[in-house]
Design a protein around this motif. Sequence first.
Motif, PDB file in Angstrom:
ATOM      1  N   ARG A 153      -2.453   3.341  -5.012  1.00 18.51           N
ATOM      2  CA  ARG A 153      -2.676   1.961  -4.550  1.00 18.51           C
ATOM      3  C   ARG A 153      -3.617   1.929  -3.353  1.00 18.51           C
ATOM      4  O   ARG A 153      -4.462   1.048  -3.234  1.00 18.51           O
ATOM      5  CB  ARG A 153      -1.361   1.287  -4.198  1.00 18.51           C
ATOM      6  N   LEU A 154      -3.466   2.889  -2.445  1.00 21.19           N
ATOM      7  CA  LEU A 154      -4.357   2.955  -1.292  1.00 21.19           C
ATOM      8  C   LEU A 154      -5.793   3.210  -1.747  1.00 21.19           C
ATOM      9  O   LEU A 154      -6.725   2.575  -1.242  1.00 21.19           O
ATOM     10  CB  LEU A 154      -3.900   4.053  -0.325  1.00 21.19           C
ATOM     11  N   ASP A 155      -5.979   4.096  -2.696  1.00 23.31           N
ATOM     12  CA  ASP A 155      -7.322   4.375  -3.222  1.00 23.31           C
ATOM     13  C   ASP A 155      -7.943   3.124  -3.834  1.00 23.31           C
ATOM     14  O   ASP A 155      -9.128   2.840  -3.621  1.00 23.31           O
ATOM     15  CB  ASP A 155      -7.280   5.491  -4.263  1.00 23.31           C
ATOM     16  N   LYS A 156      -7.151   2.367  -4.588  1.00 23.33           N
ATOM     17  CA  LYS A 156      -7.659   1.142  -5.205  1.00 23.33           C
ATOM     18  C   LYS A 156      -8.051   0.116  -4.144  1.00 23.33           C
ATOM     19  O   LYS A 156      -9.091  -0.535  -4.247  1.00 23.33           O
ATOM     20  CB  LYS A 156      -6.621   0.544  -6.154  1.00 23.33           C
ATOM     21  N   LEU A 167       0.831  -1.204   0.000  1.00 20.34           N
ATOM     22  CA  LEU A 167       0.000   0.000   0.000  1.00 20.34           C
ATOM     23  C   LEU A 167       0.863   1.251   0.000  1.00 20.34           C
ATOM     24  O   LEU A 167       0.715   2.134   0.819  1.00 20.34           O
ATOM     25  CB  LEU A 167      -0.933   0.013   1.211  1.00 20.34           C
ATOM     26  N   GLN A 168       1.783   1.306  -0.928  1.00 16.28           N
ATOM     27  CA  GLN A 168       2.684   2.441  -1.057  1.00 16.28           C
ATOM     28  C   GLN A 168       2.119   3.397  -2.100  1.00 16.28           C
ATOM     29  O   GLN A 168       1.935   3.032  -3.242  1.00 16.28           O
ATOM     30  CB  GLN A 168       4.070   1.959  -1.475  1.00 16.28           C
ATOM     31  N   LEU A 214      -7.575  -1.007   9.087  1.00 13.00           N
ATOM     32  CA  LEU A 214      -8.522  -0.267   8.255  1.00 13.00           C
ATOM     33  C   LEU A 214      -9.846  -1.010   8.276  1.00 13.00           C
ATOM     34  O   LEU A 214      -9.871  -2.231   8.440  1.00 13.00           O
ATOM     35  CB  LEU A 214      -8.066  -0.212   6.793  1.00 13.00           C
ATOM     36  N   ALA A 215     -10.934  -0.273   8.048  1.00 16.44           N
ATOM     37  CA  ALA A 215     -12.224  -0.935   7.939  1.00 16.44           C
ATOM     38  C   ALA A 215     -13.151  -0.099   7.082  1.00 16.44           C
ATOM     39  O   ALA A 215     -13.119   1.135   7.143  1.00 16.44           O
ATOM     40  CB  ALA A 215     -12.849  -1.169   9.299  1.00 16.44           C
TER      41      ALA A 215
END
Length: 63
Positions: free
Chosen positions: A11-14, A6-7, A45-46
């Motif tokens: 990528r975090l958005d996906k 998650l860099q 995360l949730a």
Amino acid sequence: MSLFELQGQERLDKFCTILRQLGQALGKRVAMYAEGTDERYPPILAYEVDQDRVVFLAGPWRV
């Protein structure tokens, strides 16, 4: 998935989109735990159905 993957914001958005799609399809909360942990440890995360968003649950690092 490893947290190391998650860099970067893209990528975090996906990943958050995947959590959201799963949560909406299941109609319930979808939580991500650190690799190698079990339910004794809080999720990182949730996706919260009632808020329709992904929330960051891990607190600040303490040394």
